[in-house]
Motif scaffolding. Structure first.
Motif, PDB file in Angstrom:
ATOM      1  N   GLN A 101       0.834  -1.195   0.000  1.00 11.67           N
ATOM      2  CA  GLN A 101       0.000   0.000   0.000  1.00 11.67           C
ATOM      3  C   GLN A 101       0.871   1.247   0.000  1.00 11.67           C
ATOM      4  N   ILE A 102       0.683   2.111  -0.999  1.00  9.26           N
ATOM      5  CA  ILE A 102       1.446   3.353  -1.127  1.00  9.26           C
ATOM      6  C   ILE A 102       0.463   4.491  -1.374  1.00  9.26           C
ATOM      7  N   ALA A 103       0.472   5.479  -0.496  1.00  7.41           N
ATOM      8  CA  ALA A 103      -0.410   6.641  -0.651  1.00  7.41           C
ATOM      9  C   ALA A 103       0.408   7.914  -0.531  1.00  7.41           C
ATOM     10  N   LEU A 104      -0.131   8.992  -1.081  1.00  5.05           N
ATOM     11  CA  LEU A 104       0.495  10.308  -0.963  1.00  5.05           C
ATOM     12  C   LEU A 104      -0.501  11.272  -0.348  1.00  5.05           C
ATOM     13  N   MET A 105      -0.038  11.966   0.677  1.00  7.46           N
ATOM     14  CA  MET A 105      -0.870  12.953   1.370  1.00  7.46           C
ATOM     15  C   MET A 105      -0.269  14.336   1.169  1.00  7.46           C
ATOM     16  N   LYS A 106      -1.111  15.282   0.767  1.00  6.37           N
ATOM     17  CA  LYS A 106      -0.710  16.681   0.675  1.00  6.37           C
ATOM     18  C   LYS A 106      -1.389  17.424   1.816  1.00  6.37           C
ATOM     19  N   GLY A 107      -0.605  17.921   2.749  1.00  9.09           N
ATOM     20  CA  GLY A 107      -1.208  18.482   3.951  1.00  9.09           C
ATOM     21  C   GLY A 107      -1.947  17.391   4.699  1.00  9.09           C
ATOM     22  N   ASP A 108      -3.256  17.570   4.854  1.00 14.12           N
ATOM     23  CA  ASP A 108      -4.075  16.570   5.528  1.00 14.12           C
ATOM     24  C   ASP A 108      -4.935  15.776   4.547  1.00 14.12           C
ATOM     25  N   GLU A 109      -4.696  15.943   3.248  1.00 19.88           N
ATOM     26  CA  GLU A 109      -5.571  15.327   2.243  1.00 19.88           C
ATOM     27  C   GLU A 109      -4.836  14.231   1.474  1.00 19.88           C
ATOM     28  N   LEU A 110      -5.478  13.073   1.405  1.00 19.38           N
ATOM     29  CA  LEU A 110      -4.933  11.967   0.619  1.00 19.38           C
ATOM     30  C   LEU A 110      -5.253  12.199  -0.850  1.00 19.38           C
ATOM     31  N   ILE A 111      -4.213  12.209  -1.699  1.00 19.67           N
ATOM     32  CA  ILE A 111      -4.424  12.587  -3.098  1.00 19.67           C
ATOM     33  C   ILE A 111      -4.041  11.498  -4.088  1.00 19.67           C
ATOM     34  N   LEU A 112      -3.453  10.414  -3.623  1.00 19.78           N
ATOM     35  CA  LEU A 112      -2.980   9.369  -4.544  1.00 19.78           C
ATOM     36  C   LEU A 112      -2.891   8.048  -3.795  1.00 19.78           C
ATOM     37  N   GLY A 113      -3.195   6.956  -4.504  1.00 22.04           N
ATOM     38  CA  GLY A 113      -3.053   5.648  -3.890  1.00 22.04           C
ATOM     39  C   GLY A 113      -2.704   4.575  -4.904  1.00 22.04           C
ATOM     40  N   VAL A 114      -1.792   3.684  -4.524  1.00 22.19           N
ATOM     41  CA  VAL A 114      -1.464   2.493  -5.299  1.00 22.19           C
ATOM     42  C   VAL A 114      -1.564   1.291  -4.374  1.00 22.19           C
ATOM     43  N   SER A 115      -2.309   0.285  -4.797  1.00 23.31           N
ATOM     44  CA  SER A 115      -2.496  -0.943  -4.034  1.00 23.31           C
ATOM     45  C   SER A 115      -2.092  -2.114  -4.921  1.00 23.31           C
ATOM     46  N   ASN A 116      -1.012  -2.807  -4.544  1.00 25.79           N
ATOM     47  CA  ASN A 116      -0.470  -3.861  -5.382  1.00 25.79           C
ATOM     48  C   ASN A 116      -0.476  -5.199  -4.647  1.00 25.79           C
ATOM     49  N   VAL A 119       0.765 -11.458  -5.955  1.00 26.16           N
ATOM     50  CA  VAL A 119       0.582 -12.888  -6.219  1.00 26.16           C
ATOM     51  C   VAL A 119      -0.880 -13.318  -6.112  1.00 26.16           C
ATOM     52  N   PHE A 120      -1.786 -12.363  -5.978  1.00 27.11           N
ATOM     53  CA  PHE A 120      -3.203 -12.704  -5.916  1.00 27.11           C
ATOM     54  C   PHE A 120      -3.794 -12.723  -7.323  1.00 27.11           C
ATOM     55  N   ASP A 121      -4.376 -13.854  -7.707  1.00 24.88           N
ATOM     56  CA  ASP A 121      -5.092 -13.957  -8.977  1.00 24.88           C
ATOM     57  C   ASP A 121      -4.238 -13.505 -10.163  1.00 24.88           C
ATOM     58  N   GLY A 122      -2.979 -13.881 -10.137  1.00 30.58           N
ATOM     59  CA  GLY A 122      -2.091 -13.480 -11.222  1.00 30.58           C
ATOM     60  C   GLY A 122      -1.537 -12.077 -11.094  1.00 30.58           C
ATOM     61  N   GLY A 123      -1.923 -11.390 -10.017  1.00 29.98           N
ATOM     62  CA  GLY A 123      -1.443 -10.034  -9.771  1.00 29.98           C
ATOM     63  C   GLY A 123      -2.531  -8.998  -9.978  1.00 29.98           C
ATOM     64  N   GLN A 124      -2.747  -8.161  -8.980  1.00 24.64           N
ATOM     65  CA  GLN A 124      -3.691  -7.050  -9.082  1.00 24.64           C
ATOM     66  C   GLN A 124      -3.012  -5.774  -8.610  1.00 24.64           C
ATOM     67  N   MET A 125      -2.967  -4.789  -9.490  1.00 25.47           N
ATOM     68  CA  MET A 125      -2.506  -3.466  -9.087  1.00 25.47           C
ATOM     69  C   MET A 125      -3.599  -2.447  -9.389  1.00 25.47           C
ATOM     70  N   ALA A 126      -4.058  -1.800  -8.327  1.00 22.03           N
ATOM     71  CA  ALA A 126      -5.050  -0.735  -8.465  1.00 22.03           C
ATOM     72  C   ALA A 126      -4.385   0.585  -8.133  1.00 22.03           C
ATOM     73  N   TRP A 127      -4.820   1.651  -8.826  1.00 18.19           N
ATOM     74  CA  TRP A 127      -4.284   2.961  -8.506  1.00 18.19           C
ATOM     75  C   TRP A 127      -5.303   4.042  -8.818  1.00 18.19           C
ATOM     76  N   ALA A 128      -5.089   5.185  -8.191  1.00 23.22           N
ATOM     77  CA  ALA A 128      -5.963   6.337  -8.428  1.00 23.22           C
ATOM     78  C   ALA A 128      -5.233   7.600  -7.999  1.00 23.22           C
ATOM     79  N   GLU A 129      -5.593   8.674  -8.663  1.00 21.72           N
ATOM     80  CA  GLU A 129      -5.061   9.984  -8.327  1.00 21.72           C
ATOM     81  C   GLU A 129      -6.212  10.967  -8.325  1.00 21.72           C
ATOM     82  N   GLN A 130      -6.162  11.913  -7.420  1.00 21.99           N
ATOM     83  CA  GLN A 130      -7.254  12.867  -7.252  1.00 21.99           C
ATOM     84  C   GLN A 130      -7.677  13.477  -8.586  1.00 21.99           C
TER      85      GLN A 130
END
Length: 258
Positions: A101-116, A119-130
């Protein structure tokens, strides 16, 4: 979607961590117990070091808050929140329900996330940016948008601590109303929520490093994500109420506290 330098770095860091995880997975490595009674392995530490090296090379002025290495430059405007192996118990018992789990916070606000979950189901990487939507293995994802609790599928986590909370009776009322109940846990029920395959997640006894990235992914997929009290996430957040729509969220929260 064009990826920002922040997102490109987060994905690169996740892949660097994945290389370490794959090296140690199914190797029967030694487990130590930390002061908070949670397990840790050399894989956790080295995965975080690999992630931290990528991030600090790209953004040396940013803060860093890691599960294993603690806080660096805590007064920085931007802070990276990292759990290198969320689900160490699964990792050491050699089943694939763990993630980075990797997230980026600017001040007090979460603005980005990567969830990798490498080895689950051949590999799952989800991500999002504000403002940029959410993606799973490169494909855009969206919550279901179901508006009636009676039609919703619920996944719950950390039932043991929830059972000892004032919300236990309300949780029981929700279980009687929803269409289906499951306990996918960890990263998986948030990936399922963000991609429209379940509709409600209730979880207690979490750490912000476990859920920071996932909260951005669910939010950017169109969902709602707060703690059980309805408050925005902070570094002290310990619980989750997340839903596919404001209607399902409001109905669930009303039952929890009704």
């Amino acid at each position: 979607m064009q990826q920002s330098a922040f997102l490109k770095t987060a994905i690169e860091a996740a892949k660097a961590g994945e290389a370490v995880i794959r090296h140690y997975y199914e190797k029967n490595i030694q487990v130590q117990i930390k002061e908070d009674l949670t397990p840790v392995t050399v894989a956790d530490v080295e995965t975080e070091q690999a992630i931290k090296a990528v991030i600090q090379a790209a953004f040396p002025d940013h803060g860093f808050y890691g599960e294993e290495t603690g806080k660096t430059n805590p007064s920085a405007e931007y802070t990276w929140l990292v759990d290198p192996i969320d689900g160490t118990k699964a990792f050491v018992r050699q089943y694939p329900m763990f993630s980075t789990q990797i997230a980026l916070m600017k001040g007090d606000e979460l603005i980005l996330g990567v969830s990798n979950a490498p080895v689950f189901d051949g590999g799952q990487m989800a991500w999002a940016e504000q403002g940029g939507g959410a993606f799973l293995n490169g494909q855009p994802i969206r919550v279901s948008g179901i508006e009636a609790l009676e039609q919703a599928a619920l996944s719950a986590g950390n039932i043991k601590t929830l059972a000892g909370s004032p919300q236990w009776a309300g949780f029981g009322r929700i279980c009687q109303v929803v269409n289906r109940t499951r306990g996918y846990g960890d990263f998986l029920h948030y990936h399922l929520l963000a991609s429209g395959r379940i509709d409600l997640v209730i979880e207690s006894d979490v750490n912000i490093l476990d859920i920071a990235a996932l909260s951005v992914i669910v939010r950017e997929a169109g969902g709602v994500f707060t703690d059980l009290d309805g408050q925005p996430l902070t570094l002290e957040t310990r619980s989750v109420l997340a839903a596919c729509s404001r209607e399902v969220y409001a109905q669930a929260r009303g039952m929890l506290f009704g």
